[in-house]
Motif scaffolding. Structure first.
Motif, short mmCIF file in Angstrom:
data_model
loop_
_atom_site.label_atom_id
_atom_site.label_comp_id
_atom_site.label_asym_id
_atom_site.label_seq_id
_atom_site.Cartn_x
_atom_site.Cartn_y
_atom_site.Cartn_z
N GLU A 249 -67.48 72.62 -17.29
CA GLU A 249 -66.88 71.76 -16.63
C GLU A 249 -67.71 71.10 -15.45
OE1 GLU A 249 -63.14 71.43 -13.25
OE2 GLU A 249 -63.69 73.29 -14.34
N THR A 250 -68.83 71.94 -14.67
CA THR A 250 -69.67 71.36 -13.69
C THR A 250 -70.58 70.17 -14.57
OG1 THR A 250 -69.68 73.19 -12.73
CG2 THR A 250 -71.67 71.89 -12.15
N ALA A 251 -71.12 70.74 -15.73
CA ALA A 251 -72.10 69.66 -16.63
C ALA A 251 -71.40 68.54 -16.84
CB ALA A 251 -72.69 70.57 -17.77
N LEU A 252 -69.88 68.43 -17.39
CA LEU A 252 -69.17 67.12 -17.65
C LEU A 252 -69.35 66.42 -16.52
CD1 LEU A 252 -66.58 68.49 -20.27
CD2 LEU A 252 -68.71 67.39 -20.66
N MET A 253 -68.83 66.98 -15.31
CA MET A 253 -68.75 66.11 -14.03
C MET A 253 -70.20 65.47 -13.65
SD MET A 253 -65.72 66.24 -12.72
CE MET A 253 -65.71 66.05 -11.10
#
Length: 419
Positions: free
Chosen positions: A31-35
């Motif tokens: 989720e962090t990487a996609l943001m």
């Protein structure tokens, strides 16, 4: 040698716990990487972050709407296995396409099946864990979520900044799903007996409506759901604006963004430990009302001191407070909600946070480029303060604070035993 918590000696609970530990870690990292990837692809467009967040939460809501009744109608272990299996091909899509709309679609579908997964997992904890150990189990899950909140964003931000891509992160996420399937498949689980009403088969939507009716009848649950709704809305605005806050207001990088989330998680780890100790002295309703009162004040203080080190300190204490509240909410539901309503109330509790969270994300999607980051965050903090303190003086909040609801008993024949 590290001494494991005694509750992990229950074999079925330990498998469920480790399955959640691995899959949630993969989810936090991804989720962090996609943001970060969306922020990079959109060249800093805050509205795109709002769209991604709102889409994720909308489909998480749809999944949760179905997840509660599904968990009542079908074997919960099979529901968890199915939700993990179906997310594997969905995540695989991002190996071949990484444009904004592919990320939007994959994120939405993963959220949908995560929404189906969560109510069954939480209800299954109440099924297999002996009733006297429920508060310990909920505190352990709360502390673990805090650790993952600390480690996941840091790993996601660090790997993304090093690799400038997400393939390695996606591979790790897929591995965690396979591990989760393997662990859940070995759980020895027999669904609890259901009370039949003239052998009438009910629909999923009827079951959901009955859960809402049950919650509506109880003042304490109404206060609990209201608090979650207000917190959900404010967090819905905060999450897509946190990265712009770090880069535009603090003039820092992706790594500091990951560090702020990690410090929040570190505070949450201590909050989970404190929550367990406080539960032995205070009823969960008192802890819920007391902790939610501090959250809007911490948000306001964070914005009034836009300096990195003080912000880290505030985020640490904010994490402590949030992760005192979350296990307390789970404990309150575990203690006071009848078994036949458990999945549905957990689903509704999720929805009470997620639906307003979606609203916050949608608002940012529409107005994200029309106002400054600080203007939007400051207005949200003021609203948070007003609504929470207004609600504290109502009869429903007083009922929740006093924890007057009757404690329930569970079917002990399906509960786990120490191997």
């Amino acid at each position: 040698m590290i001494k494991l918590p005694k509750i992990l000696k229950y074999p079925n609970f330990s498998r469920l716990y480790y399955a959640g530990l691995t899959s949630e870690l993969g989810s936090f990292v991804t989720e962090t990487a996609l943001m970060l990837l969306v922020f990079k692809l959109s060249e800093g467009d805050k509205s795109k972050l709002g769209i991604i967040r709102a889409s994720f939460l909308f489909f998480l809501t749809m999944g949760s709407l179905l997840g509660g009744p599904i968990g009542e109608k079908f074997n919960r272990r099979n529901v968890l296995i199915f939700a993990n299996i179906i997310r594997i091909p969905i995540i695989t899509v991002l190996f071949f396409s990484k444009d904004f709309y592919s990320i939007l679609l994959v994120n939405a579908m993963v959220a949908f099946f995560t929404g189906i997964y969560n109510p069954s997992r939480q209800a299954m904890i109440n099924d297999i864990v002996p009733q006297k150990e429920i508060s310990i189990a909920n505190s352990l899950f709360g502390s673990t979520m805090a650790i993952l909140h600390m480690v996941g964003p840091f790993i996601g931000a660090l790997v993304f900044s090093k690799m400038q891509g997400i393939d390695e992160i996606l591979t790790f996420d897929l591995i965690t799903y396979f591990l989760g399937i393997a662990l859940i498949s070995t759980i020895n689980y027999r669904p609890p007996k259901k009370e039949s009403v003239d052998n009438v088969q009910t629909s999923l939507f009827y079951d959901l409506k009955e859960g809402l009716r049950y919650a509506q009848k109880r003042e304490d649950l109404r206060a609990l759901l209201f608090n979650c709704s207000i917190a959900g809305f404010c967090i819905g605005v905060l999450i897509p604006l946190l990265l712009p806050f770090v880069t535009e207001v603090l003039h820092l990088s992706d790594r500091e963004y990951g560090l702020m989330l990690s410090v929040f998680g570190l505070g949450g780890f201590f909050g989970g430990i404190i929550s367990h100790r406080l539960t032995s002295k205070h009823r969960p309703g008192k802890l819920i009302v007391s902790s939610i009162a501090f959250e809007p004040l911490l948000m306001l203080l964070w914005l009034l001191i836009p300096v990195f080190i003080p912000n880290l300190i505030i985020f640490f204490f904010w994490g402590v407070i949030v992760f005192i509240r979350i296990p307390s909410q789970l404990n309150y539901v575990s203690e006071t909600v009848e078994t036949e309503y458990l999945s549905r109330i957990h689903s509704i509790l999720d929805l009470s946070f997620v639906v307003p969270n979606i609203s916050g994300g949608i608002i940012i999607a529409f107005i994200g480029n029309s106002f400054t980051t600080m203007e939007m965050l400051f207005c949200t903090a003021i609203l948070f303060v007003i609504l929470i303190f207004f609600k504290m003086f109502t009869s429903s909040s007083k009922a929740l604070f006093k924890s007057e609801a009757k404690r329930v008993t569970r079917d002990q024949s399906i509960q786990d035993g120490i191997a």
